[in-house]
Scaffold this active site. Structure first.
Site, PDB file in Angstrom:
ATOM      1  N   TRP A  52     -83.616 -44.552  60.723  1.00  0.00           N
ATOM      2  CA  TRP A  52     -82.519 -43.650  60.331  1.00  0.00           C
ATOM      3  C   TRP A  52     -83.086 -42.373  59.711  1.00  0.00           C
ATOM      4  O   TRP A  52     -84.276 -42.345  59.360  1.00  0.00           O
ATOM      5  CB  TRP A  52     -81.584 -44.350  59.340  1.00  0.00           C
ATOM      6  CG  TRP A  52     -80.186 -43.768  59.361  1.00  0.00           C
ATOM      7  CD1 TRP A  52     -79.595 -43.043  58.371  1.00  0.00           C
ATOM      8  CD2 TRP A  52     -79.226 -43.867  60.421  1.00  0.00           C
ATOM      9  NE1 TRP A  52     -78.311 -42.676  58.764  1.00  0.00           N
ATOM     10  CE2 TRP A  52     -78.073 -43.165  60.019  1.00  0.00           C
ATOM     11  CE3 TRP A  52     -79.222 -44.461  61.685  1.00  0.00           C
ATOM     12  CZ2 TRP A  52     -76.930 -43.045  60.827  1.00  0.00           C
ATOM     13  CZ3 TRP A  52     -78.084 -44.344  62.490  1.00  0.00           C
ATOM     14  CH2 TRP A  52     -76.966 -43.644  62.048  1.00  0.00           C
ATOM     15  N   GLU A  85     -77.274 -35.928  58.404  1.00  0.00           N
ATOM     16  CA  GLU A  85     -78.319 -36.906  58.728  1.00  0.00           C
ATOM     17  C   GLU A  85     -79.218 -36.495  59.875  1.00  0.00           C
ATOM     18  O   GLU A  85     -79.719 -37.322  60.627  1.00  0.00           O
ATOM     19  CB  GLU A  85     -77.688 -38.273  59.068  1.00  0.00           C
ATOM     20  CG  GLU A  85     -76.544 -38.631  58.145  1.00  0.00           C
ATOM     21  CD  GLU A  85     -76.037 -40.050  58.317  1.00  0.00           C
ATOM     22  OE1 GLU A  85     -76.311 -40.869  57.444  1.00  0.00           O
ATOM     23  OE2 GLU A  85     -75.384 -40.324  59.336  1.00  0.00           O
ATOM     24  N   ASP A 137     -80.214 -33.970  55.616  1.00  0.00           N
ATOM     25  CA  ASP A 137     -78.971 -33.337  55.162  1.00  0.00           C
ATOM     26  C   ASP A 137     -77.808 -34.314  55.235  1.00  0.00           C
ATOM     27  O   ASP A 137     -77.960 -35.434  55.728  1.00  0.00           O
ATOM     28  CB  ASP A 137     -78.672 -32.110  56.037  1.00  0.00           C
ATOM     29  CG  ASP A 137     -78.445 -32.485  57.491  1.00  0.00           C
ATOM     30  OD1 ASP A 137     -79.182 -33.353  58.011  1.00  0.00           O
ATOM     31  OD2 ASP A 137     -77.518 -31.933  58.119  1.00  0.00           O
TER      32      ASP A 137
END
Ligand code: NOJ
Ligand code: NOJ
Length: 539
Positions: free
Chosen positions: A188, A257, A254
């Site tokens: 992620w 993402e 941010d």
């Protein structure tokens, strides 16, 4: 039904023909170039579809009248936030108590996680609701809900995760967790450094509320401590503040993402958290920590205003991620800058505009809105129906966005973005009325204010509070703010449900369904509308 399926099919075909053309050059197309790069007949078909596919079927919500829609949608939005909270909501089965899922959607896309950001922002709406009801809430048991959120955060903060651990605080930058409270370990965009600050804002928001109305914690998790306020400050708030002190200058992903850098939304909300933290450190005579916070606050404030590039002399609008502007990947415009201003300022706190830059009525914030509107009114074909009315439009995250809610093709308007535009304008009006301020219009804001005047604005202007002219502009402003909400009215489904986005050609919703944050931002905007209308009626 069959007709709409046909439309969708047609849309898909047209999309597949046009998309490669739009993005073939792999550059951030300005609206002109985006429009020009499409052959005229395809553009025509898309607009034709956009017009004919806006739904006109019978609604369970009163879509026909703006005012009655507002009333109904306000309730639906608020209650839909609650539906996504573990231990309470129908959509939140097998979810830890007090955990807020971003959306009930578990496939295409899977948003069935608790994001620190979404959770903090949406629980803030519950805190605000409680404030509006002076902490008296028998209908939903909101105090208990907010407390279970705080309790759940205590546990989540302490989970080791791919961003790190609690012991050295690095784990606090983890953006999302499983709905059942376990760490999320897949790949992620991490860390995301806005989470701790947003959580501080919400948790301290609840503490201040209890103090304001002389309430106390209800849950045993807190009342089992001699001083439950102090427990929350020491164990939940302070680690987050320490995280900010250590990491505000380090790059992270941010709020969308996607980009690892420094970002205005992150910095500004961190600064707000530090400011709130200082108040509490002072109140608790935590003087050493107060000094640490003050140093960090000053340094971050200086960074934001001087070194960061969030505001440059050359551009009229705020730059969300300056490194992307420097490398030519983006023009810098992003609704995140407006969200930052909204979430980092308390318009009821007079000192806030001095302590935290980019207040809601700062010209650079308003010019950011103007630039967003100017871009997106052409970028999104559904807006073309509204051209010429001098009103608001459907807004998206940022011009170069390609996330369609499932994968990456083309960006769409978002409910959060569109509702934020109206919230900004409602808040500006609120400040004018609350403090009975004259309206000062520097020439740099001519483009924003011109539609509200019959004559041409040629120089700096002051419109005295309460004058006829003032009322005329105020009336224009509220209509302008309403027109963004009216876009939302058009695109929610017949039961007032909201997903993340709505398709830029057809207006149909797409992306994660029942997105908690969509409801929260819509509710928040309506809340500020109610507040300002009340003040306007009185004056
Ligand atoms: C999912 C993220 O949450 C979203 O913000 C992003 O735009 C997409 N992935 C595409 O990277
Ligand atoms: C994608 C958004 O870009 C991000 O801001 C959000 O936190 C997640 N979706 C969950 O809603």
């Amino acid at each position: 039904m069959r007709f709409s399926l046909f439309l969708l099919y047609l849309l898909a075909v047209v999309n597949s023909l046009v998309l490669p053309l739009d993005f073939a050059a792999g550059r951030a197309a300005s609206h002109e170039s985006a429009v020009q790069s499409q052959p005229g007949f395809l553009q025509l078909i898309k607009e034709w579809i956009a017009i004919f596919s806006t739904r006109e079927v019978a609604s369970a919500i009163p879509r026909g009248s703006f005012e009655s829609w507002l009333q109904e949608q306000e309730k639906i939005s608020f209650e839909s936030i609650l539906q996504n909270i573990g231990g309470y909501g129908e959509f939140a089965q097998n979810v830890s108590i007090g955990a807020v899922i971003a959306s009930p959607s578990q496939t295409r896309p899977n948003y069935f996680y608790q994001w620190t950001r979404d959770s903090a922002l949406t629980v803030m709406s519950l805190v605000e609701y409680l404030d509006d009801h002076e902490l008296q809430d028998y209908e939903f048991g909101l105090c208990g809900l907010v407390e279970s959120y705080i309790e759940n955060q205590y546990h989540v903060q302490r989970l080791a995760n791919p961003s790190g651990t609690f012991e050295d605080l690095t784990g606090l930058g983890e953006p999302k967790f499983m709905a059942n409270g376990e760490a999320f370990v897949d790949h992620w965009g991490r860390p995301q450094r806005d989470g701790p600050g947003l959580r501080v804002i919400t948790v301290l928001g609840y503490l201040s509320l209890l103090t304001k109305y002389e309430g106390n914690f209800q849950h045993e998790f807190f009342t089992s401590h001699d001083d439950s306020f102090r427990f929350v400050y020491d164990e939940i708030v302070k680690p987050d503040l320490q995280y900010i002190v250590h990491h505000w200058a380090s790059p992270g992903f941010d709020l969308w993402e996607e980009v690892n850098s420094l970002h205005l939304f992150t910095s500004l909300t961190q600064l707000k958290a530090l400011k709130l933290g200082m108040t509490y450190a002072l109140a608790y005579s935590d003087s050493e920590f107060y000094a640490v916070l003050t140093t960090a606050y000053n340094a971050l404030n200086f960074f934001i205003q001087v070194d960061s590039g969030y505001k440059t002399g050359n551009l009229p609008f705020l730059i969300e991620t300056p490194t992307l502007l420097l490398t030519g990947k983006r023009i810098g415009l992003d609704i995140a800058s407006i969200l930052a201003s909204l979430r980092a300022h308390d318009v009821d706190d007079v000192g806030d505009a001095l302590d935290i830059p980019f207040a809601v009525d700062d010209p650079v914030v308003l010019n950011t809105l103007t630039a967003m509107v100017n871009d997106m009114k052409y970028r999104y074909p559904i807006n073309h129906n509204r051209l010429g009315f001098g009103t608001g439009f459907a807004l998206g995250r940022y011009p170069e966005d390609v996330y369609d809610g499932y994968g990456t093709t083309e960006g769409n308007p978002w409910f959060i973005a569109t509702a934020s535009a109206s919230e900004l304008v409602y808040k500006i009006l609120y400040k004018l009325y609350k403090y009975e301020n004259d309206l000062y219009i520097p020439i740099g804001l001519r483009e924003f204010y011109q539609p509200f005047f019959e004559f041409e604005i040629k120089q700096d202007m002051v419109v005295p509070f309460g004058s006829d002219e003032f009322h005329m502009v105020a009336d224009g402003l509220i209509k302008y703010a309403d027109s963004f909400m009216d876009v939302i009215r058009e695109h929610v489904d017949n039961n007032g449900h909201m997903s993340e986005q709505f398709n830029k050609y057809s207006g149909f919703m797409e992306g994660a369904e029942d997105l908690t944050w969509s409801y929260s931002s819509c509710w928040s905007s309506m809340r500020w509308r109610n507040k300002v209308v009340k003040l306007m009626e009185r004056s």
